[in-house]
Motif scaffolding. Sequence first.
Motif, PDB file in Angstrom:
ATOM      1  N   GLY A 164      73.333  46.131 -49.721  1.00 43.94           N
ATOM      2  CA  GLY A 164      72.908  45.128 -48.752  1.00 43.94           C
ATOM      3  C   GLY A 164      72.948  43.775 -49.391  1.00 43.94           C
ATOM      4  O   GLY A 164      73.556  43.595 -50.429  1.00 43.94           O
ATOM      5  N   ARG A 165      72.307  42.833 -48.792  1.00 46.13           N
ATOM      6  CA  ARG A 165      72.243  41.539 -49.439  1.00 46.13           C
ATOM      7  C   ARG A 165      70.803  41.083 -49.449  1.00 46.13           C
ATOM      8  O   ARG A 165      70.138  41.067 -48.426  1.00 46.13           O
ATOM      9  N   ALA A 166      70.361  40.766 -50.602  1.00 46.35           N
ATOM     10  CA  ALA A 166      69.017  40.219 -50.744  1.00 46.35           C
ATOM     11  C   ALA A 166      69.116  38.727 -50.551  1.00 46.35           C
ATOM     12  O   ALA A 166      70.062  38.100 -51.004  1.00 46.35           O
TER      13      ALA A 166
ATOM     14  N   ARG B 258      61.671  63.905 -47.154  1.00 48.27           N
ATOM     15  CA  ARG B 258      62.958  63.214 -46.967  1.00 48.27           C
ATOM     16  C   ARG B 258      62.682  61.739 -46.727  1.00 48.27           C
ATOM     17  O   ARG B 258      61.921  61.391 -45.833  1.00 48.27           O
ATOM     18  N   LEU B 259      63.289  60.891 -47.539  1.00 50.03           N
ATOM     19  CA  LEU B 259      63.109  59.451 -47.444  1.00 50.03           C
ATOM     20  C   LEU B 259      64.459  58.762 -47.526  1.00 50.03           C
ATOM     21  O   LEU B 259      65.388  59.289 -48.137  1.00 50.03           O
ATOM     22  N   GLY B 260      64.565  57.577 -46.966  1.00 48.26           N
ATOM     23  CA  GLY B 260      65.742  56.743 -47.137  1.00 48.26           C
ATOM     24  C   GLY B 260      65.432  55.693 -48.184  1.00 48.26           C
ATOM     25  O   GLY B 260      64.321  55.152 -48.203  1.00 48.26           O
ATOM     26  N   THR B 261      66.377  55.416 -49.072  1.00 46.19           N
ATOM     27  CA  THR B 261      66.147  54.397 -50.095  1.00 46.19           C
ATOM     28  C   THR B 261      67.310  53.415 -50.132  1.00 46.19           C
ATOM     29  O   THR B 261      68.471  53.812 -50.023  1.00 46.19           O
ATOM     30  N   LEU B 262      66.978  52.155 -50.274  1.00 47.77           N
ATOM     31  CA  LEU B 262      67.946  51.082 -50.508  1.00 47.77           C
ATOM     32  C   LEU B 262      67.506  50.369 -51.764  1.00 47.77           C
ATOM     33  O   LEU B 262      66.316  50.080 -51.931  1.00 47.77           O
ATOM     34  N   ALA B 263      68.445  50.073 -52.651  1.00 49.83           N
ATOM     35  CA  ALA B 263      68.049  49.454 -53.906  1.00 49.83           C
ATOM     36  C   ALA B 263      69.161  48.584 -54.467  1.00 49.83           C
ATOM     37  O   ALA B 263      70.336  48.820 -54.233  1.00 49.83           O
ATOM     38  N   ASP B 264      68.730  47.572 -55.194  1.00 50.68           N
ATOM     39  CA  ASP B 264      69.618  46.835 -56.076  1.00 50.68           C
ATOM     40  C   ASP B 264      68.827  46.590 -57.350  1.00 50.68           C
ATOM     41  O   ASP B 264      67.770  47.200 -57.547  1.00 50.68           O
ATOM     42  N   ALA B 265      69.285  45.726 -58.206  1.00 52.92           N
ATOM     43  CA  ALA B 265      68.645  45.548 -59.510  1.00 52.92           C
ATOM     44  C   ALA B 265      67.201  45.072 -59.410  1.00 52.92           C
ATOM     45  O   ALA B 265      66.388  45.374 -60.271  1.00 52.92           O
ATOM     46  N   ASP B 266      66.844  44.342 -58.362  1.00 51.75           N
ATOM     47  CA  ASP B 266      65.511  43.726 -58.278  1.00 51.75           C
ATOM     48  C   ASP B 266      64.669  44.170 -57.093  1.00 51.75           C
ATOM     49  O   ASP B 266      63.593  43.614 -56.877  1.00 51.75           O
ATOM     50  N   ALA B 267      65.140  45.123 -56.290  1.00 48.38           N
ATOM     51  CA  ALA B 267      64.392  45.525 -55.102  1.00 48.38           C
ATOM     52  C   ALA B 267      64.601  47.002 -54.819  1.00 48.38           C
ATOM     53  O   ALA B 267      65.685  47.537 -55.048  1.00 48.38           O
ATOM     54  N   LEU B 268      63.549  47.649 -54.325  1.00 45.55           N
ATOM     55  CA  LEU B 268      63.624  49.035 -53.874  1.00 45.55           C
ATOM     56  C   LEU B 268      62.895  49.118 -52.544  1.00 45.55           C
ATOM     57  O   LEU B 268      61.712  48.787 -52.459  1.00 45.55           O
ATOM     58  N   LEU B 269      63.620  49.529 -51.504  1.00 48.49           N
ATOM     59  CA  LEU B 269      63.064  49.714 -50.170  1.00 48.49           C
ATOM     60  C   LEU B 269      63.111  51.200 -49.867  1.00 48.49           C
ATOM     61  O   LEU B 269      64.156  51.830 -49.991  1.00 48.49           O
ATOM     62  N   VAL B 270      61.966  51.761 -49.473  1.00 45.68           N
ATOM     63  CA  VAL B 270      61.870  53.181 -49.142  1.00 45.68           C
ATOM     64  C   VAL B 270      61.454  53.278 -47.685  1.00 45.68           C
ATOM     65  O   VAL B 270      60.440  52.703 -47.285  1.00 45.68           O
ATOM     66  N   LEU B 271      62.254  53.995 -46.881  1.00 45.20           N
ATOM     67  CA  LEU B 271      61.978  54.157 -45.459  1.00 45.20           C
ATOM     68  C   LEU B 271      61.593  55.600 -45.176  1.00 45.20           C
ATOM     69  O   LEU B 271      62.177  56.522 -45.759  1.00 45.20           O
ATOM     70  N   GLY B 272      60.641  55.804 -44.261  1.00 41.30           N
ATOM     71  CA  GLY B 272      60.249  57.151 -43.892  1.00 41.30           C
ATOM     72  C   GLY B 272      59.060  57.139 -42.954  1.00 41.30           C
ATOM     73  O   GLY B 272      58.571  56.079 -42.550  1.00 41.30           O
ATOM     74  N   ALA B 273      58.589  58.331 -42.628  1.00 42.26           N
ATOM     75  CA  ALA B 273      57.408  58.465 -41.781  1.00 42.26           C
ATOM     76  C   ALA B 273      56.191  57.949 -42.540  1.00 42.26           C
ATOM     77  O   ALA B 273      56.115  58.078 -43.772  1.00 42.26           O
TER      78      ALA B 273
END
Length: 196
Positions: free
Chosen positions: A16-18, A75-90
Motif C-alpha cells: 500500500g502507500r503510507a 484468521r486475521l488480515g495483515t498489511l505491513a511495510d517497514a514502519d507500520a503493521l495493520l491487522v484486520l479482523g473481528a
Amino acid sequence: MTTAQPSVPAQPSGPGRAVTAPGPVTARGSAAEPVFALRWERREPPLPPAAVLALGDAVPALAAATRARLLAGVRLGTLADADALLVLGAAGDLPWADGARYLGRDGELLVPTTARPLPAPALWPAALGARRGQVCVLLPGHALVADPPPPTTDPAALDRFLPAEPDAEPGPDAAPAPGPAPAPGSAEQPTGSRPA
C-alpha cells in the motif's frame, strides 16, 4: 477538539502507500480542486474495533501478539511495510500491544475508535486517492491506502518483524558447553586417564 493536518498522498510502496508528510489534502476531480483541513473530534460512543494499527517502535510487539493469535487458530488480515503493521479482523479476535491503536469503520474509512474526522468521513477516501474496495486508514498525522489483504493463519508471515532469537538448542555437530571443573580430589575428577 484537536486539529491535525493530513498527509499528502505518496507513491505506492509495498502492499500500500503510507502517507505521512504534513500538508493540506486536496479533493480530486474538479478544475478548482478545493483544499480542506483535517480536524478531529471526540466520538461517543466509540466505534467497535475492526482493526489495530502499530507504527514505528510498536510494530514488533503487535507482530508478536498477532503471531500468538494466529497460532491460536484465529484468521486475521495483515498489511505491513517497514514502519507500520495493520491487522484486520473481528473485534474479539484482534490482538493488542502497547503503543497500538484500535480502529473502527466509519463508512469506507478506518479511523481511531474514539475519534471522528471532520469534514465528513465520506470525503477522505477520494481525497487520499483510494479506489473503491481499498483499505483506507486515517488517523492524526498518518494515512494508509492499500488493497485489502486476504485472511491468513500463517504465523511465519510476521517473523520478519520479530527480533531474531538466539538458538536455544545447539545443533547436532555443536560441542557440549563446558561445565564447571570438578574439585581436585573429588570423585568426579578422573585419575590416570588421558584424552584419546
